[in-house]
Design a protein around this motif. Structure first.
Motif, PDB file in Angstrom:
ATOM      1  N   ASP A 147       0.822  -1.206   0.000  1.00  0.00           N
ATOM      2  CA  ASP A 147       0.000   0.000   0.000  1.00  0.00           C
ATOM      3  C   ASP A 147       0.862   1.264   0.000  1.00  0.00           C
ATOM      4  O   ASP A 147       0.482   2.278  -0.591  1.00  0.00           O
ATOM      5  N   LEU A 148       2.021   1.201   0.656  1.00  0.00           N
ATOM      6  CA  LEU A 148       2.941   2.348   0.594  1.00  0.00           C
ATOM      7  C   LEU A 148       3.395   2.556  -0.848  1.00  0.00           C
ATOM      8  O   LEU A 148       3.452   3.704  -1.326  1.00  0.00           O
ATOM      9  N   LEU A 149       3.711   1.494  -1.541  1.00  0.00           N
ATOM     10  CA  LEU A 149       4.114   1.625  -2.946  1.00  0.00           C
ATOM     11  C   LEU A 149       2.975   2.194  -3.780  1.00  0.00           C
ATOM     12  O   LEU A 149       3.194   3.051  -4.651  1.00  0.00           O
ATOM     13  N   GLU A 150       1.751   1.771  -3.529  1.00  0.00           N
ATOM     14  CA  GLU A 150       0.615   2.299  -4.279  1.00  0.00           C
ATOM     15  C   GLU A 150       0.469   3.804  -4.058  1.00  0.00           C
ATOM     16  O   GLU A 150       0.257   4.563  -5.022  1.00  0.00           O
ATOM     17  N   ILE A 151       0.597   4.253  -2.820  1.00  0.00           N
ATOM     18  CA  ILE A 151       0.504   5.689  -2.537  1.00  0.00           C
ATOM     19  C   ILE A 151       1.616   6.442  -3.260  1.00  0.00           C
ATOM     20  O   ILE A 151       1.399   7.521  -3.835  1.00  0.00           O
ATOM     21  N   THR A 152       2.818   5.896  -3.241  1.00  0.00           N
ATOM     22  CA  THR A 152       3.946   6.525  -3.928  1.00  0.00           C
ATOM     23  C   THR A 152       3.630   6.740  -5.398  1.00  0.00           C
ATOM     24  O   THR A 152       3.818   7.838  -5.942  1.00  0.00           O
ATOM     25  N   LEU A 153       3.143   5.703  -6.063  1.00  0.00           N
ATOM     26  CA  LEU A 153       2.865   5.774  -7.498  1.00  0.00           C
ATOM     27  C   LEU A 153       1.700   6.706  -7.804  1.00  0.00           C
ATOM     28  O   LEU A 153       1.675   7.366  -8.857  1.00  0.00           O
ATOM     29  N   GLU A 154       0.745   6.787  -6.894  1.00  0.00           N
ATOM     30  CA  GLU A 154      -0.403   7.666  -7.121  1.00  0.00           C
ATOM     31  C   GLU A 154      -0.037   9.141  -6.964  1.00  0.00           C
ATOM     32  O   GLU A 154      -0.701  10.003  -7.552  1.00  0.00           O
ATOM     33  N   CYS A 155       1.004   9.427  -6.198  1.00  0.00           N
ATOM     34  CA  CYS A 155       1.384  10.830  -5.984  1.00  0.00           C
ATOM     35  C   CYS A 155       2.125  11.421  -7.180  1.00  0.00           C
ATOM     36  O   CYS A 155       2.093  12.635  -7.387  1.00  0.00           O
ATOM     37  N   SER A 156       2.789  10.577  -7.943  1.00  0.00           N
ATOM     38  CA  SER A 156       3.450  11.033  -9.166  1.00  0.00           C
ATOM     39  C   SER A 156       3.833   9.824 -10.000  1.00  0.00           C
ATOM     40  O   SER A 156       4.401   8.861  -9.466  1.00  0.00           O
ATOM     41  N   PRO A 157       3.600   9.863 -11.294  1.00  0.00           N
ATOM     42  CA  PRO A 157       4.040   8.746 -12.143  1.00  0.00           C
ATOM     43  C   PRO A 157       5.557   8.632 -12.215  1.00  0.00           C
ATOM     44  O   PRO A 157       6.081   7.598 -12.642  1.00  0.00           O
ATOM     45  N   ASP A 158       6.264   9.675 -11.794  1.00  0.00           N
ATOM     46  CA  ASP A 158       7.722   9.663 -11.837  1.00  0.00           C
ATOM     47  C   ASP A 158       8.351   9.342 -10.480  1.00  0.00           C
ATOM     48  O   ASP A 158       9.575   9.238 -10.382  1.00  0.00           O
ATOM     49  N   ALA A 159       7.529   9.204  -9.449  1.00  0.00           N
ATOM     50  CA  ALA A 159       8.054   8.796  -8.142  1.00  0.00           C
ATOM     51  C   ALA A 159       8.495   7.342  -8.208  1.00  0.00           C
ATOM     52  O   ALA A 159       8.011   6.560  -9.031  1.00  0.00           O
ATOM     53  N   TYR A 160       9.423   6.984  -7.333  1.00  0.00           N
ATOM     54  CA  TYR A 160       9.813   5.572  -7.270  1.00  0.00           C
ATOM     55  C   TYR A 160      10.209   5.194  -5.860  1.00  0.00           C
ATOM     56  O   TYR A 160      10.579   6.046  -5.040  1.00  0.00           O
ATOM     57  N   LEU A 161      10.097   3.908  -5.580  1.00  0.00           N
ATOM     58  CA  LEU A 161      10.381   3.343  -4.257  1.00  0.00           C
ATOM     59  C   LEU A 161      11.477   2.289  -4.388  1.00  0.00           C
ATOM     60  O   LEU A 161      11.448   1.463  -5.301  1.00  0.00           O
ATOM     61  N   VAL A 162      12.424   2.336  -3.449  1.00  0.00           N
ATOM     62  CA  VAL A 162      13.520   1.373  -3.398  1.00  0.00           C
ATOM     63  C   VAL A 162      13.502   0.698  -2.026  1.00  0.00           C
ATOM     64  O   VAL A 162      13.593   1.393  -1.005  1.00  0.00           O
ATOM     65  N   PRO A 163      13.355  -0.618  -1.951  1.00  0.00           N
ATOM     66  CA  PRO A 163      13.486  -1.289  -0.650  1.00  0.00           C
ATOM     67  C   PRO A 163      14.863  -0.994  -0.041  1.00  0.00           C
ATOM     68  O   PRO A 163      15.889  -1.133  -0.705  1.00  0.00           O
ATOM     69  N   ALA A 164      14.865  -0.581   1.212  1.00  0.00           N
ATOM     70  CA  ALA A 164      16.096  -0.117   1.861  1.00  0.00           C
ATOM     71  C   ALA A 164      16.852  -1.277   2.498  1.00  0.00           C
ATOM     72  O   ALA A 164      16.239  -2.235   2.991  1.00  0.00           O
ATOM     73  N   HIS A 165      18.199  -1.168   2.464  1.00  0.00           N
ATOM     74  CA  HIS A 165      19.113  -2.138   3.113  1.00  0.00           C
ATOM     75  C   HIS A 165      18.453  -3.511   3.221  1.00  0.00           C
ATOM     76  O   HIS A 165      18.116  -4.002   4.295  1.00  0.00           O
ATOM     77  N   VAL A 166      18.292  -4.158   2.058  1.00  0.00           N
ATOM     78  CA  VAL A 166      17.322  -5.245   1.907  1.00  0.00           C
ATOM     79  C   VAL A 166      17.602  -6.475   2.767  1.00  0.00           C
ATOM     80  O   VAL A 166      16.696  -7.306   2.949  1.00  0.00           O
ATOM     81  N   TRP A 167      18.811  -6.617   3.311  1.00  0.00           N
ATOM     82  CA  TRP A 167      19.136  -7.826   4.071  1.00  0.00           C
ATOM     83  C   TRP A 167      19.190  -7.611   5.579  1.00  0.00           C
ATOM     84  O   TRP A 167      19.389  -8.571   6.333  1.00  0.00           O
ATOM     85  N   THR A 168      19.053  -6.392   6.062  1.00  0.00           N
ATOM     86  CA  THR A 168      19.160  -6.130   7.495  1.00  0.00           C
ATOM     87  C   THR A 168      18.169  -7.007   8.274  1.00  0.00           C
ATOM     88  O   THR A 168      16.974  -7.027   7.962  1.00  0.00           O
ATOM     89  N   PRO A 169      18.622  -7.739   9.291  1.00  0.00           N
ATOM     90  CA  PRO A 169      17.744  -8.746   9.930  1.00  0.00           C
ATOM     91  C   PRO A 169      16.409  -8.216  10.426  1.00  0.00           C
ATOM     92  O   PRO A 169      15.379  -8.862  10.237  1.00  0.00           O
ATOM     93  N   TRP A 170      16.400  -7.031  11.042  1.00  0.00           N
ATOM     94  CA  TRP A 170      15.198  -6.599  11.752  1.00  0.00           C
ATOM     95  C   TRP A 170      14.246  -5.770  10.900  1.00  0.00           C
ATOM     96  O   TRP A 170      13.053  -5.731  11.174  1.00  0.00           O
ATOM     97  N   PHE A 171      14.741  -5.057   9.884  1.00  0.00           N
ATOM     98  CA  PHE A 171      13.917  -4.045   9.214  1.00  0.00           C
ATOM     99  C   PHE A 171      14.118  -4.050   7.702  1.00  0.00           C
ATOM    100  O   PHE A 171      14.441  -3.014   7.115  1.00  0.00           O
ATOM    101  N   ALA A 172      13.933  -5.187   7.043  1.00  0.00           N
ATOM    102  CA  ALA A 172      14.203  -5.209   5.608  1.00  0.00           C
ATOM    103  C   ALA A 172      13.385  -6.276   4.908  1.00  0.00           C
ATOM    104  O   ALA A 172      12.931  -7.249   5.510  1.00  0.00           O
ATOM    105  N   VAL A 173      13.255  -6.110   3.597  1.00  0.00           N
ATOM    106  CA  VAL A 173      12.398  -6.984   2.809  1.00  0.00           C
ATOM    107  C   VAL A 173      12.870  -8.436   2.848  1.00  0.00           C
ATOM    108  O   VAL A 173      12.039  -9.350   2.820  1.00  0.00           O
TER     109      VAL A 173
END
Length: 440
Positions: A147-173
């Motif tokens: 849903d965060l990604l959906e909001i990002t895309l709805e705010c601008s077609p040129d906005a983009y989202l990058v999953p952060a520090h993707v391997w960090t044990p506690w806070f990553a995808v």
């Protein structure tokens, strides 16, 4: 144009961040490091957003620069070789989402980039209806990642989202404690709009190359700086025009994406497994032999990035996909000088020496990567030796674990002392006027 970008930073409005994390200090340190494009960080925080709107002016498409009168003042406080460089800002923010999915609590961090203040304002308005964006520059929201990604895309077609520090044990995808096994599992039907992943300090592109499902993503690296001196410890390299849309296009297509500058992943604080309280550090094989538990206290170990990569890898170590760009592994210049001088990297002694070196040789990233070693040797023979070893990857590694940063050294124990004794003996044996080497 080839340039360094650092698009994951924080302002003074984020928790546990320096009060110096303002636009003037960020601009000063960006020039000192040799970065051309830096993220604003924290644009969801109302006070920081207002400060950005007041003190940044449009530059190239989708980018901003500090107001000319403030920018001139910053430039005048630097040596000419550093002060003349241009600095551009991109609107950016890190969002922490915590939510339940699949019977587990998920804690995922995301980087969001916007091309203009109008889109950023709409993004802030949407998030303000969902949770508290006023108490922390990196807001924590009870919002599904999809849903965060959906909001990002709805705010601008040129906005983009990058999953952060993707391997960090506690806070990553892909985190071992609360993440997923695939980008598609996290972002569901909108996963196709994700085209870049942030490696984080505890992994590098080579580790990510072991997972074939990640081949379609560009690997980006940024500092996640909580204070301006930490800028540039990781960067992403571009060979494009300096504008928002060119950067976004390079990440989406690969055209103009030139690789990354990385920490040695062992220096990251979650590289291997362990339990800091008991002083236990393990590689993946040891962790498996102990059933994932600390042999001292019996509690579960914090499973680090290396183990998590091993779990998901479908390729052997050393595999390199066709066509991926190179990456560079650096040790920050203050850490190198701290080792040479035998003091901490944040001491005044190190700061004075780095001031002298950058005034003579140019920005820190250039000293580490491009300045000829012979030129470095004219200023500091020991630094020249360290830089030569660094560029060859000849470093001594002590891996970080369970929140404890690792240590990377360029010299063997006792080597610097032996070199100093040799220099002293040579000075004693030869006429003083003929021998005037620099120790540092």
């Amino acid at each position: 144009m080839r340039f360094h970008a650092d698009l994951h930073v924080h302002s003074k409005y984020s928790r546990a961040c320096s009060k110096d994390s303002d636009l003037e200090h960020l601009t000063w340190w960006t020039r000192r490091k040799g970065i051309s494009l830096v993220g604003t960080g924290d644009f969801t925080h109302p006070a920081w957003f207002a400060h950005l709107r007041e003190n940044l002016v449009p530059a190239e498409p989708g980018l901003f620069r500090l107001r000319p009168e403030f920018d001139r003042d910053v430039a005048e406080r630097l040596p000419p070789v550093l002060g003349a460089a241009d600095v551009r800002f991109m609107l950016s923010v890190e969002i922490s989402t915590i939510y339940k999915r699949g019977g587990r609590t998920r804690r995922i961090h995301h980087l969001v980039h916007m091309p203009d203040f109008e889109a950023a304002a709409e993004f802030d308005r949407r998030l303000d209806r969902i949770g508290n964006i006023r108490s922390d520059g990196r807001p924590i929201l009870g919002l599904d990642s999809r849903d965060l990604l959906e909001i990002t895309l709805e705010c601008s077609p040129d906005a983009y989202l990058v999953p952060a520090h993707v391997w960090t044990p506690w806070f990553a995808v892909f985190g071992s404690k609360s993440g997923f096994d695939a980008i598609e599992d996290c972002y569901l039907d909108l996963a196709g709009h994700v085209f870049a992943l942030e490696t984080g300090l505890s992994s590098d592109p080579a580790m990510n190359w072991r997972i074939s499902a990640l081949d379609k993503y560009r690997m980006v690296s940024h500092s996640d700086a909580h204070s301006p001196p930490m800028l540039g410890r990781e960067t992403t390299l571009f060979d494009t025009d300096l504008d928002y849309y060119a950067v976004r296009r390079a990440l989406e297509t690969g055209d103009g994406y030139a690789g990354t500058v990385e920490f040695f992943p062992e220096e990251g604080k979650y590289h291997v497994d362990g339990h800091r309280k008991c002083g236990v550090r393990m590689d993946p094989a040891e962790t498996r032999r102990h059933g994932g538990r600390c042999p001292v206290c019996g509690k579960p170990l914090t499973v680090g990035v290396l183990s998590r990569v091993e779990d998901l890898a479908d390729r052997p170590e050393g595999h390199r996909p066709d066509g991926v760009p190179d990456f560079l592994s650096f040790v920050p210049l203050p850490e190198i000088m701290g080792e040479i001088l035998g003091v901490g990297p944040k001491t005044k002694k190190v700061s004075r020496e780095v001031d002298r070196l950058t005034a003579a040789l140019g920005p820190e990233l250039g000293i580490l990567g491009q300045v000829p070693v012979d030129d470095v040797a004219l200023q500091s023979p020991l630094l020249a030796e360290a830089v030569a070893r660094l560029r060859r990857g000849e470093v001594i590694r002590e891996a970080g674990y369970d929140g404890e940063y690792g240590v990377i050294r360029l010299f063997e124990p006792g080597e610097l002392e032996r070199r100093a004794r040799t220099v002293a003996a040579r000075r004693k044996a030869e006429p003083a006027e003929d021998v005037q080497p620099r120790l540092f």
